[in-house]
Motif scaffolding. Structure first.
Motif, short mmCIF file in Angstrom:
data_model
loop_
_atom_site.label_atom_id
_atom_site.label_comp_id
_atom_site.label_asym_id
_atom_site.label_seq_id
_atom_site.Cartn_x
_atom_site.Cartn_y
_atom_site.Cartn_z
N GLN A 150 0.83 -1.21 0.00
CA GLN A 150 0.00 0.00 0.00
C GLN A 150 0.87 1.26 0.00
O GLN A 150 0.55 2.24 -0.67
CB GLN A 150 -0.94 -0.01 1.21
N TYR A 151 1.97 1.24 0.74
CA TYR A 151 2.87 2.41 0.75
C TYR A 151 3.61 2.56 -0.59
O TYR A 151 3.87 3.67 -1.03
CB TYR A 151 3.86 2.31 1.91
N ARG A 152 3.94 1.44 -1.22
CA ARG A 152 4.58 1.52 -2.54
C ARG A 152 3.61 2.10 -3.57
O ARG A 152 4.00 2.86 -4.46
CB ARG A 152 5.07 0.13 -2.96
N GLU A 177 4.59 10.75 4.42
CA GLU A 177 3.98 9.59 5.08
C GLU A 177 4.76 8.32 4.77
O GLU A 177 4.97 7.48 5.63
CB GLU A 177 2.52 9.44 4.62
N CYS A 178 5.18 8.18 3.51
CA CYS A 178 5.98 7.02 3.11
C CYS A 178 7.33 7.01 3.84
O CYS A 178 7.79 5.97 4.31
CB CYS A 178 6.22 7.03 1.59
N GLU A 179 7.96 8.18 3.94
CA GLU A 179 9.27 8.29 4.60
C GLU A 179 9.16 7.88 6.07
O GLU A 179 10.03 7.19 6.60
CB GLU A 179 9.79 9.73 4.48
N LYS A 180 8.08 8.27 6.71
CA LYS A 180 7.86 7.93 8.12
C LYS A 180 7.76 6.41 8.28
O LYS A 180 8.31 5.81 9.21
CB LYS A 180 6.58 8.60 8.62
N PHE A 181 7.07 5.78 7.32
CA PHE A 181 6.90 4.32 7.37
C PHE A 181 8.23 3.60 7.13
O PHE A 181 8.59 2.68 7.85
CB PHE A 181 5.88 3.90 6.32
N TYR A 182 8.99 4.06 6.12
CA TYR A 182 10.24 3.38 5.75
C TYR A 182 11.39 3.67 6.71
O TYR A 182 12.38 2.94 6.72
CB TYR A 182 10.65 3.75 4.33
N SER A 183 11.27 4.73 7.50
CA SER A 183 12.38 5.10 8.39
C SER A 183 12.61 4.04 9.47
O SER A 183 13.69 3.97 10.05
CB SER A 183 12.10 6.45 9.05
N ASN A 184 11.60 3.18 9.74
CA ASN A 184 11.78 2.10 10.72
C ASN A 184 12.80 1.07 10.24
O ASN A 184 13.53 0.49 11.03
CB ASN A 184 10.45 1.39 11.00
N GLU A 185 12.83 0.83 8.91
CA GLU A 185 13.82 -0.04 8.27
C GLU A 185 13.90 -1.43 8.91
O GLU A 185 14.95 -2.03 9.03
CB GLU A 185 15.22 0.61 8.30
N TYR A 186 12.73 -1.97 9.32
CA TYR A 186 12.77 -3.30 9.93
C TYR A 186 12.87 -4.39 8.86
O TYR A 186 13.10 -5.56 9.18
CB TYR A 186 11.54 -3.53 10.82
N GLU A 187 12.72 -4.03 7.60
CA GLU A 187 12.96 -4.97 6.51
C GLU A 187 14.08 -4.43 5.64
O GLU A 187 14.23 -3.22 5.47
CB GLU A 187 11.70 -5.16 5.66
#
Length: 575
Positions: A150-152, A177-187
């Motif tokens: 969904q973020y992609r 919003e996408c940057e906030k999601f990807y900043s976790n970098e758990y994958e």
């Protein structure tokens, strides 16, 4: 003799050897697991041995079919799509969609729809197909709770808004919003998505002329990925170097721009990134041009054009300026051949871009803005369920907004369709000779009606009017009933009465119909005339101003002259 021996004996042995080797490879693949087949395919792909990579992927699909394992068949097709570069690659994605429609999982068929959207956006720049496939990808990803996808999808919507619709503020909100999601970098994959999102945020700030914010994100991204132990990620920090070079250009720091872009360019070329290579050459050209080093600038614009020619789609709007620079440069050099070459390219690209822009704008607003408003409204309803009055007012306002927007879109569609039908009818009339002046010759005249003009004067005036039409006297600038009466040596009242009765119209309408009928045929046949400005074209047909000509043209044929010229050019190119 020796050569004949080679052909007769050694070559058949060589072919047999290759055939045995291929057979052995195929037999070996049949014994492998799905994971092993995937790893073998990707390993050969990394070594550029596409044939063996494809064979392993086909064995993956074959194994899935043999075991009637739908999801592994889908994974095999997706593997084929990613390693095979020759058409019809999209057919693999269509196969995934077909077989997983009734047997879905977290990734399929949503991932296939998303991959199709990427293909249509980046390979063909077909925005309508991009939006259609993103719609389906979003629907299935929500059903199967695939948050990553969904973020992609949101990221691609941001790209469309920023690069194609110039809705940069809205795009920026999506990217953040996408940057906030990807900043976790758990994958692991999130690290790459984070890099690209930071880069596109910096690019968007440049577009918004917020240079300090762009520099902040460029520095943040560069420093962050400089510390990465992943070699590939570390090397991709050059994207921020390039972006800051472009940012320095917008600040008019041209030497700093050239320095940064030249540092980034080798890395961008190594990644085979056409889009950013185009950007590099384009902004190097612009920087040298603004430093008044036109010779170097043109070299880079020619390089920009050479890559634009390899695209299967129209370029980004900002790159259209390339053709303008080249056209103007060769005009100054009096190089007519190259001037014409780049003028044609400029006209072609602008024509395609304007048509594409209408399609993009309409499609995005229908498929995304309205559904997102409705989704937002659902959340609002839950929050305001205790306040019925506010709830009803919100529904009414939303409904009215949607009705107004729908009405506007329908009006534009009807207007465009009406123009097209009138143009097609007009071309048919020109072919059959049933234009306004021709049609009016067939009007029956009541000869018994007394118009108080002596018969010999009527005959004389009609003969002179016939000469006037044949010799195109109506194209004379400033002609009027008084000047024509003076030229043919008759009474202006007699002339007006004869035109009113025998031509069945006022003198002004008679003059306009002759001019517009002539203009329709001349513009259809004379390609060079179409390249003139509307003012110059108006003068050619006897009008003092473009406005008067346009009004007369529209009154007679119900389309504007600019639209008529544009459609003639499109018909000519398509044929």
């Amino acid at each position: 003799m020796q050569r004949a021996y080679i052909y007769c004996f050694l070559l058949p042995l060589l072919f047999l050897s290759n055939k045995i080797e291929a057979q052995t490879y195929s037999d070996t693949l049949q014994q492998k697991s799905y994971d092993e087949l995937r790893d073998i395919s990707l390993d050969y792909y990394s070594k550029s041995d596409i044939l063996k990579a494809k064979k392993a992927a086909q064995s993956y699909v074959g194994k899935g079919k043999k075991e009637n394992d739908t999801l592994n068949i889908a994974k095999g097709y997706y593997l084929l799509y990613n390693i095979v570069s020759t058409p019809p690659t999209v057919a693999y994605l269509d196969s995934i969609i077909t077989i997983t429609g009734n047997k879905q999982d977290k990734n399929y068929p949503s991932l296939a729809y998303y991959a199709k959207a990427q293909y249509f956006l980046y390979q063909e720049r077909n925005i309508e197909n991009t939006i259609n496939n993103l719609n389906e990808a979003r629907r299935y990803s929500k059903i199967n709770e695939n948050v990553n996808l969904q973020y992609r999808i949101d990221y691609l919507i941001g790209i469309i808004k920023s690069e194609h619709l110039n809705e940069k503020e809205e795009a920026l909100a999506i990217f953040k919003e996408c940057e906030k999601f990807y900043s976790n970098e758990y994958e692991y994959g999130h690290k790459f998505h984070h890099l690209y999102t930071l880069h596109v945020i910096a690019e968007t700030y440049i577009g918004l002329k917020k240079n300090d914010s762009a520099t902040f994100y460029n520095n943040f991204g560069y420093n962050k990925f400089s510390r990465s132990t992943d070699a590939d990620l570390n090397q991709r920090k050059v994207y921020f170097t390039l972006c800051e070079g472009i940012n320095q250009y917008t600040r008019q720091n041209y030497n700093a721009a050239i320095d940064s872009i030249n540092k980034a360019l080798p890395g961008i070329i190594r990644f085979e990134d056409k889009t950013n290579t185009i950007d590099s050459y384009f902004y190097l050209g612009k920087s040298y041009y603004d430093l008044d080093d036109k010779s170097k600038a043109i070299d880079y614009f020619v390089k920009t054009d050479s890559i634009l020619e390899t695209l299967n789609s129209i370029p980004q709007y900002k790159h259209v300026k390339t053709y303008e620079y080249l056209k103007d440069y060769y005009r100054e050099k009096n190089d007519l051949e190259n001037q014409n070459k780049y003028l044609n390219k400029l006209n072609d690209v602008l024509d395609n871009y304007l048509n594409d822009q209408i399609s993009i704008s309409k499609k995005v607003k229908i498929d995304y803005d309205i559904p997102l408003l409705l989704e937002e409204q659902e959340i609002l309803i839950k929050k305001l369920n205790k306040n019925t009055k506010t709830y009803k007012s919100s529904i009414v306002i939303l409904g009215l907004s949607l009705l107004i927007l729908g009405g506007l879109l329908y009006y534009q569609y009807r207007k465009k369709r009406g123009y097209r039908l009138r143009f097609e009818k007009l071309i048919e009339d020109l072919k059959s000779g049933t234009t306004s002046a021709q049609a009016n010759k067939k009007i029956s005249i009541d000869k018994s009606k007394n118009i108080n003009v002596p018969e010999k004067h009527v005959t004389y005036i009609l003969e002179k009017l016939d000469e006037f039409e044949k010799e195109h006297g109506y194209l004379t600038l400033g002609i009027s009933s008084h000047s024509l009466a003076r030229d043919i040596e008759t009474n202006v009242k007699y002339l007006s009465k004869v035109v009113n009765h025998y031509k069945n119209k006022t003198f002004t309408n008679y003059l306009n119909e002759l001019r517009i009928d002539y203009a329709l045929k001349e513009l259809q046949e004379n390609i060079m005339l179409r390249k003139f400005t509307i003012k110059a074209i108006a003068n050619e047909f006897g009008y003092n101003s473009a406005e008067t000509f346009s009004k007369a043209f529209y009154k007679q044929v119900q389309i504007k002259p600019s639209y008529y010229i544009k459609q003639l050019t499109k018909v000519e190119r398509s044929s």
